[in-house]
Design a protein around this motif. Structure first.
Motif, PDB file in Angstrom:
ATOM      1  N   SER A 131      35.745  70.130  65.627  1.00 30.34           N
ATOM      2  CA  SER A 131      36.455  69.276  66.606  1.00 30.34           C
ATOM      3  C   SER A 131      36.952  70.029  67.823  1.00 30.34           C
ATOM      4  O   SER A 131      36.978  69.480  68.971  1.00 30.34           O
ATOM      5  CB  SER A 131      37.542  68.891  65.844  1.00 30.34           C
ATOM      6  OG  SER A 131      37.316  68.089  64.732  1.00 30.34           O
ATOM      7  N   SER A 149      38.394  64.579  58.978  1.00 26.77           N
ATOM      8  CA  SER A 149      37.354  64.621  60.153  1.00 26.77           C
ATOM      9  C   SER A 149      37.951  63.829  61.529  1.00 26.77           C
ATOM     10  O   SER A 149      37.986  64.068  62.618  1.00 26.77           O
ATOM     11  CB  SER A 149      35.883  64.186  59.830  1.00 26.77           C
ATOM     12  OG  SER A 149      35.371  65.137  59.201  1.00 26.77           O
ATOM     13  N   ALA A 202      39.044  65.002  64.903  1.00 30.54           N
ATOM     14  CA  ALA A 202      38.493  64.665  66.170  1.00 30.54           C
ATOM     15  C   ALA A 202      39.486  63.873  66.958  1.00 30.54           C
ATOM     16  O   ALA A 202      39.115  64.428  68.199  1.00 30.54           O
ATOM     17  CB  ALA A 202      37.413  63.489  66.028  1.00 30.54           C
TER      18      ALA A 202
END
Length: 205
Positions: free
Chosen positions: A17, A155, A159
């Motif tokens: 990220s 995730s 992100a």
């Protein structure tokens, strides 16, 4: 899932990220040019694309795509073409990509959402990332859905958090970058970065 395993996944997810890619460059540019609220729409488009790619990978569709070199190459070159399109668009936009004093001249939130979404969804690297990473952490003898929700949720949060952080940093320093924006070198630099990412994706097999 063991805590130690989750921490390993968390570390990998954070590293992915934080890394600078087309979506991050676009998010920072949106923050500079159109403000935090408008740029947030682009970040959400990026995150939604990652969510769909995670589902594709987890359901086995990603494995099928990877098993078909022709399909994978088609997706790859669609992504390359879109990166080139966005890069050239930014370079040629000149004044229209300058710092937006009048918010009415800025693109709509929907437009920014779509552009960020298409950049992220057309990147086959994300399919490879999730398809290769999920099996390393999913335990087949345990319910898969809760594990997937944990991994995918991690995730998505990373992100969103790190991409929006780039937006905030870019927005904070926009006044210092204003001269470069108005002189035209910042749009050229941003557009060139997109062309670089497209070239790197084309060269990398």
């Amino acid at each position: 899932m063991e805590l130690s395993q989750y921490l390993i996944y968390l570390t990998i997810s954070i590293a992915a990220s934080v890394s600078v890619g087309p979506s991050v460059i676009l998010a920072a540019s949106n923050g500079i040019n159109f403000g935090r609220r408008k740029a947030l729409s682009g970040v959400l488009g990026h995150v939604f694309a990652i969510f769909l790619l995670a589902i594709i990978s987890a359901t086995g569709v990603g494995a099928l795509l990877l098993a078909s070199p022709a399909t994978f190459q088609i997706i790859k070159f669609i992504g390359i073409g879109y990166l080139v399109y966005v890069g050239v668009q930014i370079i040629r936009s000149k004044g229209s990509w300058a710092f937006q004093v009048n918010a009415n001249n800025a693109p709509s939130k929907t437009s920014l959402f779509k552009k960020s979404f298409f950049i992220a969804i057309s990147n086959p690297k994300a399919i490879i990332f999730f398809s290769s990473l999920f099996p390393q952490f999913l335990q087949p003898d345990h319910p898969l859905l809760p594990q997937f929700m944990i991994l995918a949720g991690t995730s998505l949060l990373n992100a969103f958090g790190f991409t929006f952080a780039y937006v905030l940093v870019a927005y904070k320093f926009k006044e210092r970058l204003l001269a470069g924006i108005n002189k035209g070198w910042l749009p050229k630099l941003t557009g060139t970065a997109f062309l670089f990412f497209a070239s790197a994706l084309a060269i990398n097999k």
